[in-house]
Scaffold this motif. Structure first.
Motif, short mmCIF file in Angstrom:
data_model
loop_
_atom_site.label_atom_id
_atom_site.label_comp_id
_atom_site.label_asym_id
_atom_site.label_seq_id
_atom_site.Cartn_x
_atom_site.Cartn_y
_atom_site.Cartn_z
N THR A 1 9.80 -4.65 5.78
CA THR A 1 11.26 -4.73 5.78
C THR A 1 11.71 -6.04 5.16
OG1 THR A 1 11.30 -3.39 7.78
CG2 THR A 1 13.33 -4.54 7.20
N HIS A 2 12.51 -5.91 4.10
CA HIS A 2 13.06 -7.09 3.42
C HIS A 2 14.15 -7.72 4.29
CE1 HIS A 2 15.50 -8.86 -0.11
NE2 HIS A 2 16.37 -8.77 0.87
N ALA A 3 14.02 -9.02 4.60
CA ALA A 3 15.07 -9.75 5.32
C ALA A 3 15.02 -11.21 4.89
CB ALA A 3 14.88 -9.63 6.83
N GLY B 1 19.70 -2.06 -1.41
CA GLY B 1 18.53 -2.90 -1.22
C GLY B 1 18.61 -4.16 -2.01
N CYS B 2 17.45 -4.77 -2.31
CA CYS B 2 17.46 -6.07 -2.94
C CYS B 2 17.55 -5.95 -4.44
CB CYS B 2 16.22 -6.88 -2.55
SG CYS B 2 14.67 -6.24 -3.18
N CYS B 3 17.15 -4.87 -4.98
CA CYS B 3 17.03 -4.79 -6.42
C CYS B 3 17.89 -3.66 -6.93
CB CYS B 3 15.57 -4.59 -6.80
SG CYS B 3 14.52 -5.88 -6.09
N GLU C 1 9.50 -9.03 4.89
CA GLU C 1 9.36 -9.54 3.52
C GLU C 1 10.30 -10.71 3.28
OE1 GLU C 1 6.68 -7.26 3.84
OE2 GLU C 1 6.77 -8.15 1.82
N HIS C 2 9.77 -11.76 2.71
CA HIS C 2 10.46 -13.02 2.40
C HIS C 2 10.62 -13.84 3.68
CE1 HIS C 2 10.98 -10.55 -1.04
NE2 HIS C 2 12.10 -9.98 -0.68
N CYS C 3 11.26 -13.22 4.69
CA CYS C 3 11.35 -13.86 6.01
C CYS C 3 11.79 -15.31 5.84
CB CYS C 3 9.96 -13.78 6.67
SG CYS C 3 10.01 -13.63 8.45
ZN LIG Z 1 13.06 -8.08 -1.29
#
Ligand SMILES: [Zn+2]
Ligand SMILES: [Zn+2]
Length: 591
Positions: A394-396, A15-17, A427-429
């Motif tokens: 959903t992070h993208a 993931g992102c983190c 998320e962030h998009c």
């Molecule tokens: Zn994220």
């Protein structure tokens, strides 16, 4: 050096983190915290507003002062009546006078301005608290790269009590030449103490030779699944990429005690309250301590230690079974702590050059970033949350990741919206196009933007990372609105500072911190639209329809500010002071 080789994809936790993905299997198998009381896990209908109360009942409390309701076009009110934590009347002082009886408490807002409590729709409590006590190595605190090294050296010279020199928030993309904290540089910081510094994107850890030694990693150690030890001519450089590799160090880095963690969580929430926030969404719950994290939040609430309301986004990779067996079901909890969402992570971070792009990063012809999954896996994870009744986030970040995630949502939801009120999000998009937004609008998927991308990283994106054309597309709030969406703005704290009024200002101005140039004026939005994205629309995006404006029937969650943003120029918003926040009319935080 530059990081041209993409790290391999993690087969499991990704993931992102990266540093959040700690030994989840271990955490799932050990009951670190008490299970939830049954009363807390009964699902409630989050979609219904409280019944509008009869205006004939008397108020517990009446607030007099200048009150911005946050309702578009509504006049400023002079008085607000509250009963049982809900607003039962708002308007002119004479309108509200009739709701007063001898026991009504009177609150005078003085020369402050009452506004709806701000909503932070995406931030991280757990990854932040884990690294919170670590040295601040951000570009904000350290204007030059040398300042970072000096700060680490001073900590080593002071002989750290826990035996480690630990840093966080380091971001090479904000320094000329994008310098890395290599092993050789960190060996100059100390050869006696291990040194570990996290990149602000959480995708990289930088370590010295002593840290490699403690973790048992040598030049000969093969890269683990889902991670990479960067090397030059076979020698470890000190740059450690992605979770699989970072986890090797988490096993030897000292952790904080549970009481320290709880105190740290409260400190972060107080920080949120100090910028006017009364409700927020924790955006990757379960990644540090497993499902027990939700129980910790309930324990803090039972001890009346929460200065903000929290809704959680359950880490999808832990699986519905693990969440359900911990008593964490969709919409379980209460008005202070509620489990609402399901979090999927599709790619990395654009400023960390690991967001998944259609075309390569500037100066790195072989690097298009990384995608954490293929579309089938993405569909599977989204569907697991959707079918269970969660709101899916959903992070993208990269345009190619957004391509995949929009397609995945379309597959799960069908060609047209099904009429249900999911409010699924991306998320962030960050690099979404008008075409993405139109497709998202068709299936009812909403964007939440990390608006500080433009302010803090805009210059770096434009000049070094993405180039002008792609940088112009960053956080296209105006295009999202034009497609009929209801965007929100978030900080992704601690990835960027929590400061909703600065985020809103940036949505209006799109000024980049370095030099103040405007990044693509076509995407600037009106002040009213920007304020909606940190109040009523952000509340809607966290399924908190009883918040975000001050209206009869909604919760009396408000902030007392030094100015009314609805009546002041957007350029002044970031300087507005917060005097106090209240939840249900009760003081939650005060300066
Ligand atoms: Zn994220
Ligand atoms: Zn996040």
């Amino acid at each position: 050096m530059s990081l041209t080789a993409p790290a391999p994809h993690s087969p499991s936790i990704d993931g992102c983190c990266s540093h959040e993905r700690l030994a989840i299997t271990r955490l799932l198998s050990q009951a670190a915290f008490a299970p939830l009381p049954q009363a807390l896990i009964r699902p409630m209908d989050r979609r219904s507003l409280p019944t509008q109360r009869s205006t004939r009942s008397f108020a517990d409390m009446i607030v007099f002062g200048s009150i911005a309701t946050g309702v578009p076009g509504a006049a400023t009110a002079d008085a607000m009546a509250i009963k049982d934590g809900n607003i039962i009347g708002i308007g002119s002082a004479s309108d509200i006078e009739g709701l007063k009886d001898p026991s009504t408490q009177i609150v005078d807002a003085g020369d402050g301005f009452v506004v709806p409590g701000l909503i932070e729709p995406h931030m991280h409590l757990w990854s932040t608290v884990l690294a919170d006590s670590w040295l601040n190595c951000s570009a904000l605190e350290n204007p030059t790269f040398d300042d970072v090294v000096k700060r680490l050296k001073a900590a080593a010279d002071a002989k750290p009590a826990n035996g480690w020199v630990q840093g966080q928030l380091f971001d090479p993309s904000l320094y000329p030449g994008e310098p890395e904290l290599t092993r050789d540089i960190l060996d100059q910081v100390s050869t006696e103490y291990p040194v570990g510094v996290l990149n602000a994107s959480m995708h990289y850890l930088y370590v010295n030779s002593k840290a490699f030694e403690l973790a048992g990693i040598t030049d000969e150690t093969p890269d683990p699944p889902g991670g990479k030890f960067y090397r030059e001519n076979g020698r470890l450089t000190g740059v450690v990429g992605e979770s699989g590799a970072i986890l090797k160090f988490m096993a030897v880095i000292p952790m904080r005690s549970q009481e320290e963690m709880m105190a740290g969580l409260v400190a972060i929430m107080n920080k949120a309250a100090s910028v006017g926030v009364t409700s927020m969404r924790e955006a990757l719950t379960g990644a540090v301590m497993g499902p027990g994290e939700v129980s910790v939040l309930h324990q803090l609430n039972a001890a009346k230690r929460l200065p903000v309301r929290i809704s959680t986004a359950q880490h999808a990779l832990l699986g519905n079974e693990a969440w359900a067996s911990a008593g964490v079901l969709p919409n379980s909890g209460d008005d202070m702590v509620r489990a609402v969402a399901w979090k999927v992570l599709s790619d990395g971070s654009n400023q960390g050059r690991s967001g998944y792009l259609r075309e390569h990063y500037m100066g790195q012809p072989d690097n298009r970033g990384e995608v954490n999954m293929d579309i089938d896996q993405c569909i599977k994870l989204i569907k697991a949350g959707h079918d269970a009744g969660w709101q899916v986030m959903t992070h993208a970040n990269g345009d190619a990741a957004i391509d995949m995630v929009v397609s995945a949502y379309e597959q799960v939801l069908g060609d047209q919206a099904d009429g249900k009120d999911h409010r699924h999000r991306i998320e962030h998009c960050s690099l979404a196009t008008s075409e993405h937004f139109e497709r998202m609008a068709r299936v009812g998927v909403q964007p939440s933007f990390l608006m500080n991308h433009v302010y803090y990283w805009g210059r770096a994106f434009k000049d070094h990372i993405l180039g002008t054309n792609r940088a112009d597309e960053l956080d296209s709030v105006a295009s999202a609105l034009a497609a009929g969406l209801r965007p929100s703005l978030h900080s992704d704290y601690s990835v960027s500072p929590m400061q909703p009024l600065l985020s809103a200002r940036t949505a209006v101005e799109r000024k980049m911190r370095d030099g103040g140039e405007v990044l693509n004026p076509a995407e600037c939005v009106t002040p009213e639209a920007a304020l909606k994205a940190i109040t009523v629309d952000a509340a809607w995006q966290i399924h908190a329809d009883d918040r975000g404006t001050l209206e009869v029937g909604k919760k009396a969650d408000y902030a007392l500010l030094s100015a009314n943003p609805w009546e002041s120029d957007a350029s002044t918003w970031a300087d507005i002071k917060v005097h106090e926040t209240r939840i249900d009319g009760t003081v939650a935080w005060s300066s």
